[in-house]
Design a protein around this motif. Structure first.
Motif, PDB file in Angstrom:
ATOM      1  N   SER A   1     -21.550 105.923 -74.622  1.00 39.18           N
ATOM      2  CA  SER A   1     -20.440 106.166 -73.695  1.00 39.18           C
ATOM      3  C   SER A   1     -19.228 106.749 -74.405  1.00 39.18           C
ATOM      4  O   SER A   1     -18.499 107.561 -73.839  1.00 39.18           O
ATOM      5  N   LEU A   2     -19.008 106.328 -75.650  1.00 34.07           N
ATOM      6  CA  LEU A   2     -17.845 106.823 -76.388  1.00 34.07           C
ATOM      7  C   LEU A   2     -17.858 108.340 -76.407  1.00 34.07           C
ATOM      8  O   LEU A   2     -16.827 108.994 -76.291  1.00 34.07           O
TER       9      LEU A   2
ATOM     10  N   TYR B   1     -13.966 101.860 -66.704  1.00 32.82           N
ATOM     11  CA  TYR B   1     -15.395 101.860 -67.026  1.00 32.82           C
ATOM     12  C   TYR B   1     -15.761 100.718 -67.976  1.00 32.82           C
ATOM     13  O   TYR B   1     -16.702  99.973 -67.731  1.00 32.82           O
ATOM     14  N   TYR B   2     -14.990 100.570 -69.056  1.00 35.35           N
ATOM     15  CA  TYR B   2     -15.363  99.569 -70.067  1.00 35.35           C
ATOM     16  C   TYR B   2     -15.261  98.128 -69.572  1.00 35.35           C
ATOM     17  O   TYR B   2     -16.191  97.342 -69.776  1.00 35.35           O
TER      18      TYR B   2
ATOM     19  N   GLN C   1      -9.370 100.187 -75.575  1.00 34.79           N
ATOM     20  CA  GLN C   1     -10.537  99.763 -74.790  1.00 34.79           C
ATOM     21  C   GLN C   1     -11.839 100.133 -75.488  1.00 34.79           C
ATOM     22  O   GLN C   1     -12.794  99.355 -75.513  1.00 34.79           O
ATOM     23  N   ARG C   2     -11.885 101.337 -76.039  1.00 36.16           N
ATOM     24  CA  ARG C   2     -13.128 101.788 -76.678  1.00 36.16           C
ATOM     25  C   ARG C   2     -13.455 100.935 -77.890  1.00 36.16           C
ATOM     26  O   ARG C   2     -14.597 100.501 -78.071  1.00 36.16           O
TER      27      ARG C   2
ATOM     28  N   LEU D   1     -16.947  88.379 -71.254  1.00 35.50           N
ATOM     29  CA  LEU D   1     -15.797  88.048 -70.420  1.00 35.50           C
ATOM     30  C   LEU D   1     -14.502  88.365 -71.156  1.00 35.50           C
ATOM     31  O   LEU D   1     -13.612  89.036 -70.641  1.00 35.50           O
ATOM     32  N   LEU D   2     -14.422  87.881 -72.416  1.00 38.57           N
ATOM     33  CA  LEU D   2     -13.197  88.111 -73.173  1.00 38.57           C
ATOM     34  C   LEU D   2     -13.004  89.591 -73.453  1.00 38.57           C
ATOM     35  O   LEU D   2     -11.878  90.105 -73.414  1.00 38.57           O
ATOM     36  N   THR D   3     -14.109  90.298 -73.731  1.00 40.47           N
ATOM     37  CA  THR D   3     -14.000  91.743 -73.957  1.00 40.47           C
ATOM     38  C   THR D   3     -13.451  92.428 -72.709  1.00 40.47           C
ATOM     39  O   THR D   3     -12.568  93.285 -72.791  1.00 40.47           O
TER      40      THR D   3
END
Lengths: 501, 135, 116
Positions: A103-104, A116-117, A36-37, A20-22
């Motif tokens: 994904s990176l 996306y993230y 974000q990455r 959630l926090l991410t």
């Protein structure tokens, strides 16, 4: 008792809180993709860490339960973690790390800048929430959270195939949700409670168990659609091959497994009063799921569609463990679950690298990869042979234990089916091997020669874990056996949630 | 199609709606109301602006992307639960300030949570509505 | 009252399923919405119907006096409605995009993912 456990109980909340926090961090950093990455990698690693710690805590201290907001058990919202849920959370964390790394390197800029993230982490939050929920209505809510996130991930990019696949996926999953909701409503009407532990107590006292059996069928269909069992699986091969590979990998590893997890939870805790009927039904469904899945796979010539049909077939094995309803069989199913989540996701990631190298998923147009990328060929073989059940890979031990339990319980038909499907699985894996890796490349198509390291690292990581499980199958089996023990004796779970009552 | 009557009326209704939403948010703990309806009222206010004029006016009036509200709201809700973790209690256990504060009434982590819900509802609803209206 | 509601729920389910069997994706979404409403009403009815007794403790009294309406189904329905709202909004955007991309609203023409 509440006081003593509260500090340890943090570990139940973290697998929900971290994603959630991410996600929140990633939403707030919407325009800074680099942030974000980085956040995404940190969040995934933290999730894995929290999952491992949770597993360790549950292993040493027994089943954990947490009453959200200190409201006592049957009235408040409960989170509960037994070994099975903890194992699933660890798997979610492991997939989160590998898929994020993948994904990176592979996600295109457009999808990254359309969120996306954040959505990936919302999905993980929903998945972990579903694993840890101790309340049937909250299970529904978590299902919807992960469903909405998966809708967006599936359609992100808006290609034609994605949209068409998404319509089928969305429709059937929404139907399942409506049935699930109706089931929850009826269950509340007859038992007057939604807390799963309390439900187990109330349902055991029911005067008319036939009504409970009827409700259990609603849940079987609802979760059956989500778990993609025969004859409700058609949405899966229609949609799973359409999004980017990283998304397919996490879908194949986690989404259907949440459905299977829910089936395990309700059919070991709530609906155990008429095992002859319900669990025989599950066993029959399991057999058909295995067979139809693998037959579908054999007919395919598209790499990812073939793998999608395999997901269905493997779900059958998991349900077989549940249908046999015996600690040994369920232990085998838990072991199988660990193995299939890892192997399946690895195969999807490999298909992505294959696409990267030769620009197609069509097996007829692929070829010559053994010569041009021998390392990748090896990485393909590990999960593929494991799925087919070749020793010393974990799939062999999982199937051995499952079939062994089946024979021991006198269920010869399903055991024979499981063995036959195994051979067909091997056949279809060899088909991929022959077409994509062994035969010479039919057209001298343009092919990239260099493989980005970030694409390979997650695959190597997963392959190593699979190998590790194969060589050290003993400890994992002990773990699975204890998880199955907890599943087959719900008294401990009820005690942990409801306290001394 | 811009209606003169509507766009004039909205100028008066809009601030009233915002005020009413805060009233709903604050009374929500023990009486009908709360962050959810409050948020919907705000979303209705901005949708009305969008209907009376156009989407861009509504977005300009808002001054902030609805997406940011979702993030901040989720954060507020999560933080309201974290407080209990730090205090060593089960997640989301409510903590109240002992004395009532004028206007706000009872203040504590549930109010923060409600405020988070308020923001998330505004954010989600307006994201959906603006997206649909832009096309 | 229960009987009337039961009939309504049945009609909603039937209507929803009928709509879902049409080929148009718009009707598909309408059908899904109807199914959601049917499930919500089902929860409402399963929670026992009590008329005119809201579960609010009157001022002065210490606790509720039976019979009173069960507040929990209403909370569940509220949650389910909110979730349904979000999902339907998504579904509408989805069918709109699909219509723009594929150029038809006929499900039978959406076969791009069906080839072997």
């Amino acid at each position: 008792m509440m006081q003593v456990n509260t500090v340890m109980n943090i570990w139940i909340v973290l697998p929900i809180l971290i994603p959630l926090l991410t996600a929140v961090g990633a939403v707030l950093a919407w325009n800074w993709r680099r942030v974000q990455r980085v956040l995404s990698v940190i969040g995934s690693a933290a999730l894995l860490g929290a999952g491992l710690k949770l597993l360790l805590t549950v292993w040493t201290d027994g089943i954990l339960a947490l009453q959200i907001g200190s409201w006592p058990a049957p009235f408040g919202i409960t989170l509960a973690a037994d070994l099975f849920s903890a194992i699933m959370v660890v798997l979610a964390g492991l997939l989160a790390v590998t898929v994020t790394l993948y994904s990176l390197a592979s996600m295109d800029m457009e999808r990254e800048s359309f969120g996306y993230y954040p959505i990936l982490h919302i999905l993980l939050m929903g998945v972990c929430g579903a694993f840890l929920s101790g309340d049937i209505f909250n299970l529904y809510v978590w299902f919807e959270v992960l469903l909405i996130a998966s809708f967006v991930l599936l359609t992100l990019g808006g290609e034609r195939a994605q949209l068409e696949g998404a319509i089928k996926y969305v429709t059937l999953n929404l139907m399942a949700s409506a049935l699930f909701l109706a089931g929850v409503g009826v269950l509340y009407g007859i038992a007057g409670t939604l807390n799963m532990a309390d439900l187990a107590v109330q349902l055991a006292k029911m005067e008319h168990p036939e009504i409970v059996t009827a409700v259990s069928m609603l849940f079987l269909i609802a979760f059956g659609i989500k778990a993609a069992v025969f004859p409700l699986f058609f949405w899966l091969p229609a949609s799973y091959h359409t999004p980017p590979v990283a998304v397919s990998a996490i879908f194949s590893g986690l989404l259907t497994k949440v459905g299977v997890y829910a089936l395990f939870r309700v059919f070991t805790l709530l609906f155990v009063h008429n095992i002859r009927y319900t669990h025989t039904m599950i066993l029959i469904i399991a057999g058909f799921t295995m067979v139809t899945g693998v037959l579908g796979a054999v007919a395919q010539t598209e790499f990812r569609r073939l793998l999608s049909f395999h997901i269905v077939s493997q779900i059958g094995y998991l349900l077989m463990g549940l249908g046999l309803y015996h600690p040994a069989a369920m232990a085998a199913a838990v072991f199988f679950m660990v193995h299939v989540v890892l192997a399946k996701s690895t195969l999807f990631l490999v298909s992505g690298v294959v696409h990267w190298l030769q620009g197609t998923y069509d097996l007829k147009k692929l070829g010559g990869l053994y010569a041009s990328a021998p390392g990748l060929a090896l990485l393909f073989l590990i999960p593929a042979l494991s799925l087919a059940g070749i020793p010393p890979l974990p799939g062999f031990f999982a199937k051995l234990a499952l079939v062994g339990a089946g024979l021991q319980l006198g269920q010869y038909v399903i055991s024979a089916v499981a063995l036959a499907v195994s051979i067909l699985t091997l056949f279809s894996m060899i088909k991929i091997w022959n077409e994509a890796f062994w035969k010479p490349q039919p057209l001298a198509a343009t092919c990239a020669s260099a493989q980005p390291v970030l694409l390979i690292i997650p695959i190597v990581l997963l392959a190593l874990v699979i190998l590790g499980i194969g060589f050290f199958a003993g400890p994992l089996f002990t773990l699975a056996a204890r998880a199955a023990e907890q599943l087959s004796d719900p008294a401990g779970y009820i005690q942990a949630v409801l306290g001394g009552a | 199609m811009v209606s003169l009557i509507l766009s004039t009326a909205v100028r008066y209704i809009f601030p009233l709606q915002l005020l009413f939403s805060i009233f709903l948010l604050l009374r929500g703990h023990n009486e009908p109301g709360g962050g959810f309806v409050g948020g919907l009222v705000v979303a209705a206010a901005f949708s009305l602006v969008a209907l009376a004029n156009n989407v861009w006016t509504a977005q300009r009036t808002m001054g902030v992307n609805p997406r940011v509200l979702i993030g901040v709201g989720l954060l507020a809700a999560a933080v309201s639960g974290l407080q209990a973790l730090i205090a060593g209690q089960p997640f989301m256990t409510a903590a109240w300030i002992a004395r009532d504060i004028p206007v706000l009434g009872k203040v504590g982590t549930p109010l923060l949570f409600d405020f988070g819900v308020y923001l998330v509802v505004i954010g989600v609803t307006l994201t959906i509505i603006f997206t649909l209206m832009e096309e | 009252m229960e009987i009337i509601l039961a009939i309504v729920i049945g009609v909603l389910y039937a209507g929803g399923l009928y709509m879902m069997k049409r080929r148009s994706i718009v009707k598909l979404v309408i059908g899904l919405a109807l199914l959601g409403h049917a499930a919500n009403l089902l929860i409402f009815t399963m929670g026992r119907l009590v008329r005119g007794r809201p579960p609010i403790i009157p001022t002065g009294a210490g606790q509720l006096q039976a019979p009173f309406a069960d507040p929990l189904p209403q909370a569940l329905i509220l949650t389910a409605i909110v979730i349904g709202f979000g999902i339907q909004a998504f579904a509408i955007v989805l069918i709109k995009r699909a219509y723009q991309t594929v150029g038809t609203d006929d499900l039978d023409d959406m076969k791009a993912t069906d080839g072997i």
